[in-house]
Design an enzyme around this catalytic site. Structure first.
Site, PDB file in Angstrom:
ATOM      1  N   SER A  97       0.826  -1.203   0.000  1.00 60.40           N
ATOM      2  CA  SER A  97       0.000   0.000   0.000  1.00 60.40           C
ATOM      3  C   SER A  97       0.864   1.259   0.000  1.00 60.40           C
ATOM      4  CB  SER A  97      -0.968  -0.024   1.177  1.00 60.40           C
ATOM      5  OG  SER A  97      -1.872   1.040   1.111  1.00 60.40           O
ATOM      6  N   ASP A 236      -3.791   6.157  -2.969  1.00 58.02           N
ATOM      7  CA  ASP A 236      -2.569   5.523  -2.474  1.00 58.02           C
ATOM      8  C   ASP A 236      -2.116   4.483  -3.501  1.00 58.02           C
ATOM      9  OD1 ASP A 236      -4.493   3.588  -2.017  1.00 58.02           O
ATOM     10  OD2 ASP A 236      -4.076   3.342   0.115  1.00 58.02           O
ATOM     11  N   ASP A 238      -1.983   1.135  -3.909  1.00 59.44           N
ATOM     12  CA  ASP A 238      -2.816   0.034  -4.406  1.00 59.44           C
ATOM     13  C   ASP A 238      -4.268   0.489  -4.598  1.00 59.44           C
ATOM     14  OD1 ASP A 238      -3.250   0.281  -1.644  1.00 59.44           O
ATOM     15  OD2 ASP A 238      -3.648  -1.849  -1.354  1.00 59.44           O
ATOM     16  N   ASP A 240      -6.834   1.386  -2.926  1.00 59.40           N
ATOM     17  CA  ASP A 240      -8.062   0.993  -2.226  1.00 59.40           C
ATOM     18  C   ASP A 240      -8.615   2.166  -1.406  1.00 59.40           C
ATOM     19  OD1 ASP A 240      -6.045   0.974  -0.318  1.00 59.40           O
ATOM     20  OD2 ASP A 240      -6.615  -0.934   0.576  1.00 59.40           O
TER      21      ASP A 240
END
Length: 451
Positions: A97, A236, A238, A240
C-alpha cells in the site's frame, strides 16, 4: 525464521529481510494447507519487488496443489473483485500500500473475498510457515486471467451514465496503479482527466503515494486551481483509498465524504443500512436518517466493517480514513466507486463539491484525527472517562471511548500498532466550541501523560 511481516490484518515488511521470495513461497504453501483453497487469484502492485514475490507465492500455492489465476499488475480491489466475481476459493494481493518503497506485503481473502486476518486464519498461516512441507500429489496449474473488462463494466454499473456531464477532473495516481484504471474508464466517461504522476513506477519518483500526508497534497490542489477543475482525486499505491479535493483545491476530510456517499447511495437504493465508524458520527447519522437509511456503528478497521456489513446486509460502509465499502462489491472497499458516485452527484445536482461539503462542515465542524504519543494509553483514557463521563449524555466503548454531550462529542482510541492515542472532536454548528474542547482535551492528555 523472521515472521515479523505478519500483522493484525495483513503482511507488511522490509524486502528482503522481512519478506522475500523464499518466504513468499512458503506462505503460498501454508495458505493452501490452512484454507484448503483449490483456486486462488494472485495479483500484485507496482513495487519493484512485487513480480518476484508474486511468482514465488504462486509457486508455493501450486506446489500445495492449488490452481493459480494470475491477474498481473493491478490494485487490491481487482483481487477482491476477481475472487468474488469468478467464484474463486481465495485471493492474495502482493502490496504494501503506502509503506516505504523498500517494503512489500500481502492482503489475503478467502471465498467471497472475506478478509483473512489474525482472528480467522492469518495467525494459523504464520504458525504453519516454519514447519516442513510436502508437495501435493498433483501440482496446481497456472493460468493468466484478464479481469479488467469485467471490472470496468462492474464499476460503471454504480452510476447512471446518461446523467454524467462533461467536467474536468484532476487525477493523481502517485505513480501507483490507479492510472491504469482511469485510462480504462476514460473512453466510457464524458470527463476530461488532467493526469498527475500517472505512470505506474515502483521507484516512486515523487515519493510514496500517500495522499493523507499534507506534503503530498499540494500538487493536486494547485493543479485543480490551475485547470479550474470540478474536483481532484488522489490515490494511495494500491488505490483501495481515494482522497478528494474540491474545486477550490481544498482537501476534504474523509468524514464528510462518508456522509456524501451514504446520501448518494441511499438515493439509489431507497433505503438500507449504512455502517460507519465511531470516531466522528453526527454528520453521517444526520444524512443517513434524512435519506431514509439506518445507520449502524461498527468498530474501526476493514475486517470489522466488512463483517458487520455482511451481518446487517448493509448497502454501504464508510470510514473517515477514506475506506469505502459496497455491498455489491463483495462488501469490500474500492477506491474507484467513490469518485464515480461523487462525479454523478455533481452532474445531477449542478452544485459544486465545495457547496455540497461546506454546509456539512458548518453543521458539524470536526477536529480531524489528532495523534499523541502516550506512555500508558489505557491509564490516560480511563482517567478521561472518569473526568468527562459523569456529565455526558452517552458513553460507549464500541471502539475506544466515545463521550457525547448535547452540543459536542469526542472519541479517544488507542492505535493497534503504536503507543499513540487518536483523538477526534466534533460539535453541533459551533466551531469555536469544537476548537476549545479539542485544546482542552489535548491539555488534559498531556497533563495525565506527565503525571
Amino acid at each position: 525464521m523472521d515472521l515479523s511481516c505478519f500483522k493484525a490484518y495483513d503482511l507488511r515488511g522490509r524486502v528482503p529481510d522481512q519478506l522475500n521470495p523464499a518466504l513468499a513461497e512458503r506462505i503460498g504453501r501454508a495458505y493452501v494447507e490452512v484454507t484448503g483453497a483449490r483456486k486462488v487469484i494472485v495479483g500484485y502492485d507496482i513495487r519493484l519487488s512485487s513480480p518476484d514475490i508474486a511468482d514465488a507465492l504462486s509457486s508455493g500455492l501450486m506446489a500445495a496443489g492449488a490452481d493459480v489465476f494470475d491477474i498481473g499488475l493491478c490494485g487490491t480491489e481487482h483481487v477482491y473483485f476477481a475472487t468474488s466475481h469468478y467464484r474463486m476459493d481465495g485471493g492474495i494481493m502482493v502490496t504494501a500500500s503506502h509503506n516505504p518503497k523498500d517494503h512489500n506485503g500481502m492482503k489475503m481473502v478467502a471465498s467471497e473475498s472475506r478478509p483473512i486476518s489474525s482472528d480467522n486464519g492469518l495467525n494459523d498461516i504464520r504458525d504453519r510457515v516454519p514447519e516442513p512441507f510436502a508437495n501435493a500429489p498433483q501440482q496446481g496449474r497456472y493460468e493468466t486471467l484478464d479481469v479488467m473488462d469485467a471490472y470496468i463494466d462492474h464499476l460503471l454499473g454504480y452510476v447512471d451514465a446518461t446523467s454524467l456531464k462533461p467536467m474536468k477532473i484532476v487525477v493523481n495516481a502517485g505513480n501507483g496503479g490507479a492510472g491504469l484504471v482511469v485510462d480504462a474508464l476514460e473512453q466510457h466517461l464524458p470527463f476530461e482527466f488532467i493526469k498527475l504522476h500517472h505512470e505506474p513506477d515502483g521507484n516512486f519518483p515523487h515519493g510514496v503515494p500517500n495522499p493523507i500526508l499534507p506534503e503530498n497534497r499540494a500538487i493536486t490542489a494547485e493543479t485543480v486551481l490551475n485547470h479550474q477543475a470540478a474536483m481532484g482525486i488522489a490515490w494511495d499505491g494500491d488505490f483501495d483509498r481515494c482522497f478528494f479535493f474540491d474545486e477550490t483545491g481544498r482537501f476534504i476530510e474523509g468524514y464528510y465524504i462518508v456522509g456524501l456517499l451514504a446520501d448518494q447511495f441511499l438515493r439509489k437504493t431507497g433505503g438500507g443500512k449504512v455502517i460507519h465508524d465511531p470516531r466522528l458520527t453526527w454528520n453521517t447519522l444526520d444524512l443517513v436518517r434524512a435519506a431514509g437509511g439506518e445507520p449502524v456503528e461498527s468498530k474501526t478497521g476493514h475486517a470489522f466493517i466488512k463483517q458487520r456489513m455482511r451481518d446487517e446486509d448493509a448497502v454501504y460502509g464508510g470510514e473517515m480514513s477514506a475506506h469505502h465499502y459496497f455491498r455489491d462489491f463483495a462488501y469490500c472497499d474500492s477506491g474507484m466507486i467513490p469518485w464515480l458516485l461523487v462525479a454523478e452527484r455533481l452532474s445531477q445536482s449542478g452544485q459544486s463539491l465545495s457547496s455540497l461539503i461546506d454546509a456539512r462542515i458548518e453543521a458539524y465542524p470536526a477536529s480531524g484525527e489528532i495523534n499523541r504519543t502516550i506512555d500508558n494509553p489505557p491509564k490516560v483514557i480511563q482517567a478521561i472517562e472518569e473526568a468527562y463521563g459523569p456529565d455526558a449524555v452517552a458513553v460507549n466503548h464500541i471502539d475506544g471511548l466515545s463521550v457525547e454531550f448535547e452540543t459536542w462529542r469526542f472519541n479517544l482510541r488507542m492505535s493497534n500498532t503504536e503507543p499513540v492515542v487518536r483523538l477526534n472532536v466534533e460539535s453541533r454548528a459551533d466551531k469555536p466550541l469544537m476548537e476549545t474542547k479539542t485544546e482542552e482535551l489535548l491539555a488534559v492528555m498531556e497533563r495525565l501523560n506527565n503525571s
